[in-house]
Scaffold this active site. Structure first.
Site, PDB file in Angstrom:
ATOM      1  N   SER A  90       0.861  -1.190   0.000  1.00  0.00           N
ATOM      2  CA  SER A  90       0.000   0.000   0.000  1.00  0.00           C
ATOM      3  C   SER A  90       0.894   1.235   0.000  1.00  0.00           C
ATOM      4  O   SER A  90       2.063   1.161   0.400  1.00  0.00           O
ATOM      5  CB  SER A  90      -0.861   0.030   1.260  1.00  0.00           C
ATOM      6  OG  SER A  90      -1.486   1.298   1.411  1.00  0.00           O
TER       7      SER A  90
ATOM      8  N   TYR B 285      -2.365  -1.763  10.314  1.00  0.00           N
ATOM      9  CA  TYR B 285      -2.411  -1.914   8.851  1.00  0.00           C
ATOM     10  C   TYR B 285      -1.141  -1.366   8.212  1.00  0.00           C
ATOM     11  O   TYR B 285      -0.515  -2.009   7.376  1.00  0.00           O
ATOM     12  CB  TYR B 285      -3.652  -1.183   8.328  1.00  0.00           C
ATOM     13  CG  TYR B 285      -3.856  -1.288   6.829  1.00  0.00           C
ATOM     14  CD1 TYR B 285      -4.503  -2.388   6.282  1.00  0.00           C
ATOM     15  CD2 TYR B 285      -3.410  -0.286   5.970  1.00  0.00           C
ATOM     16  CE1 TYR B 285      -4.696  -2.492   4.909  1.00  0.00           C
ATOM     17  CE2 TYR B 285      -3.595  -0.381   4.608  1.00  0.00           C
ATOM     18  CZ  TYR B 285      -4.247  -1.484   4.077  1.00  0.00           C
ATOM     19  OH  TYR B 285      -4.428  -1.575   2.720  1.00  0.00           O
TER      20      TYR B 285
END
Ligand code: NAD
Length: 257
Positions: A143, A157
């Protein structure tokens, strides 16, 4: 056909990036093992691919477990005889993920289990299968948050995606001379269920978009197009990259009004 004669395993295939990638890879000639926990959705996806004249098999597996990853790779080899492309894409973002003070250990542990351990286990069982096929491509979904920090935190995350990026680089180096390429796909913020559930008000969505020069969320299909490049032989000299597909987010200091 950009993936003719290739066999691809895609995790998180029931939704978002994984689903779009499964459809695109099948359209481009790959046989697809569509892996997810969501049996109904992945079975419907495989039927959709078959209706369009493609080849796919549903595999129900939990990527956070060794038996799950062993099973998904074994099913792929049993069904299609080989593995050329491994797309470790399944991931979660839990709604109560916050900063170090507010994030519970349970949220941290589960996020790490799926997002980081899931990619390690996918590689543990998938890379030997790719080697048996004489080489291929591994794509791990990280990401943009593996590269830049955010004031709206999702610490577990973010840390899990940093782990994905770091392990991707190392595996790229380890396997470079064996014909196995390993790259990270780093999406920007996307208009998929995962992020829209997290940014659950219009105010939060607009707050995030301030940082995207293009001024819009990305689409899952745009990630599938990037994954197609990394999966195909067109990227034959590309390994160990953090392939940012983020609307310019990580290039921006100040964005246009
Ligand atoms: P999504 O929620 O639409 O799809 C994720 C899929 O993974 C779901 O079908 C889910 O059932 C499956 N899954 C979850 N846990 C699993 C497990 N343990 N075993 C097997 N399958 C499991 O999400 P998405 O937006 O398509 O995200 C795909 C990947 O892209 C994730 O790794 C995510 O972190 C990453 N990503 C997303 C964004 C975004 O803005 N959406 C941005 C950057 C990175």
């Amino acid at each position: 056909m950009r993936l003719g004669n290739k066999v691809a395993l895609i995790t998180g295939a029931a939704s978002g990036i994984g689903r779009e990638t499964a459809l695109l890879f099948a359209e481009q000639g790959a046989a697809v093992a569509a892996v997810d926990l969501n049996e109904a959705a992945v079975t419907a996806l495989v039927a959709e691919i078959a209706d369009a004249g493609g080849r796919a098999v549903p595999v129900i597996a939990d990527v956070s477990t060794a038996p799950g990853c062993e099973h998904m790779v074994a099913m792929t080899e049993q069904t299609f005889g080989r593995l050329d492309v491994l797309f470790n894409n399944a991931g979660i973002m839990l709604s109560d993920d916050g900063d170090a003070i507010s994030t519970d250990e349970g949220v941290w542990d589960r996020t790490m289990e799926v997002n980081a351990k899931g990619v390690y286990l996918g590689c543990k069982y998938g890379i030997p299968a790719i080697l048996r096929s004489g080489g291929g491509s591994v794509i791990n979904t990280a990401s943009f948050v593996a590269v830049v920090g955010a004031a709206t935190p999702q610490l577990a995350y973010t840390a899990s995606k940093g782990a994905v990026l770091a392990l991707t680089r190392e595996l790229a180096v380890v396997h470079a001379r064996q014909g196995v390429r390993v790259n990270a796909l780093c999406p920007g913020p996307l208009r998929t269920e995962l992020l829209m559930k997290f940014l659950d008000t219009e105010e939060k969505r607009q707050r995030r978009l301030v940082h995207v020069p293009m001024g819009r969320f990305g689409e899952a299909r745009e990630m599938a197009d990037a994954a197609l490049f990394l999966a195909s032989d067109e990227s034959s000299y590309v390994t160990g990259t953090e392939f940012l597909v983020d609307g310019g987010l990580t290039a921006a200091y100040v964005t246009p009004e």
